[in-house]
Design a protein around this motif. Structure first.
Motif, mmCIF file in Angstrom:
data_model
loop_
_atom_site.group_PDB
_atom_site.id
_atom_site.type_symbol
_atom_site.label_atom_id
_atom_site.label_comp_id
_atom_site.label_asym_id
_atom_site.label_seq_id
_atom_site.Cartn_x
_atom_site.Cartn_y
_atom_site.Cartn_z
ATOM 1 N N VAL A 21 0.828 -1.212 0.000
ATOM 2 C CA VAL A 21 0.000 0.000 0.000
ATOM 3 C C VAL A 21 0.861 1.261 0.000
ATOM 4 C CG1 VAL A 21 -1.700 1.327 1.338
ATOM 5 C CG2 VAL A 21 -1.976 -1.139 1.083
ATOM 6 N N HIS A 22 1.811 1.308 0.907
ATOM 7 C CA HIS A 22 2.686 2.487 0.995
ATOM 8 C C HIS A 22 3.903 2.186 1.862
ATOM 9 C CE1 HIS A 22 4.225 6.260 2.712
ATOM 10 N NE2 HIS A 22 3.861 6.798 1.566
ATOM 11 N N GLY A 23 5.073 2.513 1.358
ATOM 12 C CA GLY A 23 6.325 2.436 2.139
ATOM 13 C C GLY A 23 6.419 1.169 2.968
ATOM 14 N N ARG A 24 6.643 1.369 4.250
ATOM 15 C CA ARG A 24 6.694 0.236 5.166
ATOM 16 C C ARG A 24 5.336 0.058 5.832
ATOM 17 N NH1 ARG A 24 11.913 0.692 8.925
ATOM 18 N NH2 ARG A 24 12.615 2.592 7.918
ATOM 19 N N PRO A 58 5.757 12.406 5.215
ATOM 20 C CA PRO A 58 4.548 11.595 5.333
ATOM 21 C C PRO A 58 4.666 10.502 6.385
ATOM 22 C CG PRO A 58 5.805 10.864 3.438
ATOM 23 C CD PRO A 58 6.556 12.025 4.037
ATOM 24 N N HIS A 59 5.903 10.333 6.918
ATOM 25 C CA HIS A 59 6.101 9.242 7.868
ATOM 26 C C HIS A 59 5.661 9.606 9.281
ATOM 27 C CE1 HIS A 59 8.328 7.435 4.654
ATOM 28 N NE2 HIS A 59 9.113 8.503 4.614
ATOM 29 N N PHE A 61 3.052 10.596 11.715
ATOM 30 C CA PHE A 61 1.609 10.651 11.870
ATOM 31 C C PHE A 61 1.314 11.030 13.314
ATOM 32 C CE2 PHE A 61 -2.605 8.713 12.377
ATOM 33 C CZ PHE A 61 -3.241 9.339 11.325
ATOM 34 N N ARG A 81 3.968 3.041 14.612
ATOM 35 C CA ARG A 81 4.007 4.215 13.731
ATOM 36 C C ARG A 81 4.027 3.839 12.257
ATOM 37 N NH1 ARG A 81 9.933 6.869 13.905
ATOM 38 N NH2 ARG A 81 8.800 8.321 12.609
ATOM 39 N N TRP A 82 4.284 2.563 11.959
ATOM 40 C CA TRP A 82 4.350 2.129 10.560
ATOM 41 C C TRP A 82 3.038 1.531 10.069
ATOM 42 C CZ3 TRP A 82 8.357 4.182 8.351
ATOM 43 C CH2 TRP A 82 9.509 4.422 9.112
ATOM 44 N N ASN A 84 -0.287 1.284 8.346
ATOM 45 C CA ASN A 84 -0.915 2.061 7.277
ATOM 46 C C ASN A 84 -2.423 2.158 7.469
ATOM 47 O OD1 ASN A 84 1.278 2.886 5.640
ATOM 48 N ND2 ASN A 84 1.492 0.796 4.861
ATOM 49 N N HIS A 85 -3.006 3.032 6.647
ATOM 50 C CA HIS A 85 -4.454 3.252 6.669
ATOM 51 C C HIS A 85 -5.159 2.335 5.680
ATOM 52 C CE1 HIS A 85 -8.297 5.380 5.948
ATOM 53 N NE2 HIS A 85 -8.063 5.029 4.697
ATOM 54 N N TYR A 118 -7.376 5.883 9.456
ATOM 55 C CA TYR A 118 -6.786 7.107 10.031
ATOM 56 C C TYR A 118 -7.867 8.151 10.338
ATOM 57 C CZ TYR A 118 -1.965 5.811 8.554
ATOM 58 O OH TYR A 118 -0.743 5.216 8.380
ATOM 59 N N ALA A 135 -4.925 11.295 -0.641
ATOM 60 C CA ALA A 135 -5.504 10.174 -1.396
ATOM 61 C C ALA A 135 -5.151 8.825 -0.782
ATOM 62 C CB ALA A 135 -5.025 10.233 -2.840
ATOM 63 N N CYS A 136 -6.111 7.935 -0.802
ATOM 64 C CA CYS A 136 -5.910 6.599 -0.246
ATOM 65 C C CYS A 136 -5.624 5.597 -1.350
ATOM 66 C CB CYS A 136 -7.158 6.162 0.525
ATOM 67 S SG CYS A 136 -6.968 4.504 1.197
ATOM 68 N N GLN A 137 -4.678 4.727 -1.060
ATOM 69 C CA GLN A 137 -4.288 3.675 -2.018
ATOM 70 C C GLN A 137 -4.595 2.297 -1.444
ATOM 71 O OE1 GLN A 137 -3.013 4.586 -4.885
ATOM 72 N NE2 GLN A 137 -2.540 6.725 -4.449
ATOM 73 N N MET A 147 -7.761 9.408 2.910
ATOM 74 C CA MET A 147 -7.539 9.012 4.293
ATOM 75 C C MET A 147 -8.246 9.973 5.261
ATOM 76 S SD MET A 147 -3.520 7.902 4.167
ATOM 77 C CE MET A 147 -2.932 9.333 3.282
HETATM 78 C C1 LIG Z 1 2.633 6.821 9.778
HETATM 79 S S1 LIG Z 1 2.967 6.626 8.083
HETATM 80 C C2 LIG Z 1 2.688 4.912 7.878
HETATM 81 C C3 LIG Z 1 3.923 4.244 7.417
HETATM 82 C C4 LIG Z 1 4.276 4.562 5.984
HETATM 83 N N1 LIG Z 1 3.881 3.472 5.122
HETATM 84 C C5 LIG Z 1 5.751 4.829 5.836
HETATM 85 O O1 LIG Z 1 6.484 4.014 5.253
HETATM 86 O O2 LIG Z 1 6.206 5.864 6.328
HETATM 87 C C6 LIG Z 1 1.574 7.424 7.404
HETATM 88 C C7 LIG Z 1 1.744 7.756 5.961
HETATM 89 O O3 LIG Z 1 1.722 6.570 5.168
HETATM 90 C C8 LIG Z 1 1.054 6.819 3.960
HETATM 91 N N2 LIG Z 1 -0.108 5.942 3.879
HETATM 92 C C9 LIG Z 1 -0.591 5.146 4.843
HETATM 93 N N3 LIG Z 1 -1.675 4.489 4.440
HETATM 94 C C10 LIG Z 1 -1.904 4.872 3.180
HETATM 95 C C11 LIG Z 1 -2.905 4.569 2.225
HETATM 96 N N4 LIG Z 1 -3.879 3.714 2.472
HETATM 97 N N5 LIG Z 1 -2.848 5.185 1.027
HETATM 98 C C12 LIG Z 1 -1.852 6.064 0.750
HETATM 99 N N6 LIG Z 1 -0.880 6.396 1.597
HETATM 100 C C13 LIG Z 1 -0.903 5.807 2.815
HETATM 101 C C14 LIG Z 1 0.656 8.285 3.948
HETATM 102 O O4 LIG Z 1 1.687 9.015 3.307
HETATM 103 C C15 LIG Z 1 0.626 8.613 5.430
HETATM 104 O O5 LIG Z 1 0.851 9.966 5.657
#
Ligand SMILES: C[S@@+](CC[C@H](N)C(=O)[O-])C[C@H]1O[C@@H](n2cnc3c(N)ncnc32)[C@H](O)[C@@H]1O
Ligand SMILES: [Zn+2]
Length: 150
Positions: A21-24, A58-59, A61, A81-82, A84-85, A118, A135-137, A147
């Motif tokens: 979905v996103h990053g970690r 964006p990390h 929250f 903290r990691w 996701n939504h 979120y 935007a949500c992915q 989100m």
């Molecule tokens: C606390 S971080 C969660 C960890 C994040 N995946 C990372 O690697 O930093 C929150 C951020 O993750 C991203 N994120 C989390 N859920 C998402 C989703 N469903 N769609 C898009 N971006 C998302 C957004 O950028 C959000 O601000």
């Protein structure tokens, strides 16, 4: 002298790794039963006014508390903290005595990613532009596209 007994720490039932979905993201490494308290969302408590306002990060929250303070996971944060939504989440964040805990809303299988909604709130009215900005992915069939809390 009493004998020292070694108490073995139970293996953690979650891990942080790359998310589709996103990053970690945070994943279950073992089945987690519905209603289980999984992890606390830790971090430094600061008044809203003093919270870091880094729009480009964006990390970070910030979790709002009923007291008006926020939890900043940049300082003293943990794996929570990691998380996701998702618009169709399997977890929920519940405030208890000025602390936030993540609970399983349903049974979670090993290997599944953990998500909570979120339901982000912004100071201005929600517009198509702000929806896009957040935007949500998540890809769920009932994804609301953002989100933000609508
Ligand atoms: C606390 S971080 C969660 C960890 C994040 N995946 C990372 O690697 O930093 C929150 C951020 O993750 C991203 N994120 C989390 N859920 C998402 C989703 N469903 N769609 C898009 N971006 C998302 C957004 O950028 C959000 O601000
Ligand atoms: Zn979604």
């Amino acid at each position: 002298m009493p004998k020292k007994t070694k108490t073995r720490k139970p293996a953690p039932r979650i891990e942080v790794r790359e998310s589709r979905v996103h990053g970690r993201g945070v994943y279950a490494t073992k089945p987690i039963p519905k209603g289980a308290r999984i992890i606390e969302y830790t971090g430094q408590r600061v008044p809203w006014e003093d919270a870091p306002d880094d729009e480009n990060n964006p990390h970070t929250f910030l979790f709002g508390l009923e007291s008006g303070k926020v939890i900043n996971p940049e300082i003293g944060g943990n794996d929570a903290r990691w998380i996701n939504h998702c618009c169709d989440p399997n977890c929920e964040a519940i405030e208890e005595d000025d602390r936030i805990f993540i609970y399983a809303m349903r049974h979670i299988e090993a290997g599944q990613e953990l998500f909570y909604d979120y339901a982000m709130e912004i100071d201005e009215p929600v517009t198509e532009e702000s929806k896009k900005e957040f935007a949500c992915q998540c890809g769920s069939s009932n994804c609301r596209g953002t989100m933000l809390s609508l």
